[in-house]
Enzyme design. Structure first.
Site, short mmCIF file in Angstrom:
data_model
loop_
_atom_site.label_atom_id
_atom_site.label_comp_id
_atom_site.label_asym_id
_atom_site.label_seq_id
_atom_site.Cartn_x
_atom_site.Cartn_y
_atom_site.Cartn_z
N GLY A 60 0.85 -1.19 0.00
CA GLY A 60 0.00 0.00 0.00
C GLY A 60 0.87 1.23 0.00
CD GLN A 65 2.96 5.91 3.12
OE1 GLN A 65 2.06 5.30 2.53
NE2 GLN A 65 3.95 5.28 3.71
CB CYS A 110 5.25 2.50 7.99
SG CYS A 110 4.57 3.93 7.15
CG LEU A 111 6.52 1.54 1.93
CD1 LEU A 111 5.84 1.79 0.59
CD2 LEU A 111 7.67 0.57 1.78
CG HIS A 153 -0.56 0.76 7.37
ND1 HIS A 153 0.37 0.41 8.32
CD2 HIS A 153 0.06 1.67 6.56
CE1 HIS A 153 1.49 1.08 8.10
NE2 HIS A 153 1.33 1.85 7.04
CD GLU A 154 -1.30 2.25 2.82
OE1 GLU A 154 -0.49 1.33 3.03
OE2 GLU A 154 -0.97 3.45 2.78
CG HIS A 157 -0.09 6.44 5.94
ND1 HIS A 157 0.92 6.95 6.72
CD2 HIS A 157 0.28 5.19 5.61
CE1 HIS A 157 1.87 6.04 6.87
NE2 HIS A 157 1.52 4.96 6.20
O1 K2U Z 1 1.80 2.45 4.06
C1 K2U Z 1 2.87 1.89 3.94
O2 K2U Z 1 3.89 2.33 4.48
C2 K2U Z 1 2.97 0.54 3.26
C3 K2U Z 1 2.82 -0.48 4.34
C4 K2U Z 1 1.43 -0.98 4.29
C5 K2U Z 1 1.12 -2.00 5.33
C6 K2U Z 1 1.81 -2.09 6.53
C7 K2U Z 1 1.46 -3.07 7.47
C8 K2U Z 1 0.41 -3.93 7.22
C9 K2U Z 1 -0.25 -3.84 6.01
C10 K2U Z 1 0.09 -2.88 5.08
C11 K2U Z 1 3.91 -1.54 4.24
O3 K2U Z 1 5.13 -1.04 3.94
S1 K2U Z 1 3.65 -2.70 3.07
C12 K2U Z 1 4.87 -3.86 3.56
C13 K2U Z 1 4.13 -5.06 3.91
C14 K2U Z 1 4.06 -6.05 2.94
C15 K2U Z 1 3.27 -7.14 3.19
C16 K2U Z 1 2.56 -7.25 4.38
C17 K2U Z 1 2.64 -6.26 5.34
C18 K2U Z 1 3.43 -5.15 5.09
NI NI Z 2 2.63 3.22 6.18
#
Ligand code: K2U
Ligand code: NI
Length: 185
Positions: A60, A65, A110-111, A153-154, A157
């Site tokens: 996501g 971001q 989180c990215l 999560h998104e 944000h």
């Molecule tokens: O929003 C973001 O920073 C992207 C997040 C999204 C996310 C975090 C935790 C749980 C679900 C979604 C992550 O960087 S995506 C990395 C990731 C990949 C697979 C599963 C969980 C997280």
């Molecule tokens: Ni995030």
């Protein structure tokens, strides 16, 4: 093409703002932004592109971001034996949710956060959402599992909330009453 240095990191004030609703029709810039954030997460799940452009994998990405405080995010989730989910959600809302909660047993990342923050992040197990697509058409979805967690999560944000805001600082792995753990394979 969005690269990691286009992604703002924690401490940047835009991550703590409530993002603005978007009006339709989208401007050309807004349409390009929607394409680019979806393309980033698709690219980030391709090992070759990850290596080539030093991308952090994600499922996501929200407009704040990339320093755009608008209520837009993209999800691209492909899980074995499950329906793939690939959407851009504009002005998204949770319209109903389960009482039951869940949490990723691995915790969340989180990215925009360049460090590991351990702990359970309570999320609703099942949610019904509504949002608009890039053409301004409203859609509804019922989500569970990783798509539901990622959506929450998104959406956080867009409201200036970071995942670790939900972690109990004293007991990060405290059991969440009634929550059903979600194990990612
Ligand atoms: O929003 C973001 O920073 C992207 C997040 C999204 C996310 C975090 C935790 C749980 C679900 C979604 C992550 O960087 S995506 C990395 C990731 C990949 C697979 C599963 C969980 C997280
Ligand atoms: Ni995030």
């Amino acid at each position: 093409m969005i690269l990691m240095n286009d992604i703002v990191r924690e401490g940047h004030p835009v991550l703590r703002k409530v993002a603005e609703e978007v009006s339709f029709p989208l401007t050309d810039d807004e349409k390009k932004l929607c394409e680019e954030i979806l393309q980033y997460i698709i690219n980030s799940q391709d090992d070759v592109l990850c290596e080539l452009y030093d991308l952090r994998p994600g499922i996501g990405l929200a407009a704040p971001q990339v320093n755009v405080s608008k209520r837009i995010f993209a999800l691209h989730i492909e899980e074995e034996d499950k329906e793939p989910l690939s959407i851009v959600a504009i002005n998204p809302k949770i319209i109903s949710h389960s009482v039951e909660k869940t949490y990723l047993t691995s915790g969340e990342g989180c990215l925009s956060v360049d460090r590991d923050v351990e702990g359970f992040v309570p999320r609703y197990s099942r949610i019904t959402i509504k949002a608009f697509d890039v053409d301004g058409k409203e859609f509804k979805l019922r989500l569970k599992g990783l798509p539901a967690i990622a959506f929450q999560h998104e959406l956080d944000h867009l409201n200036g909330v970071m995942f670790y805001d939900h972690i109990d600082p004293k007991e990060p792995f405290k059991e969440i009453p009634g929550a059903v753990p979600f194990e990612r394979e």
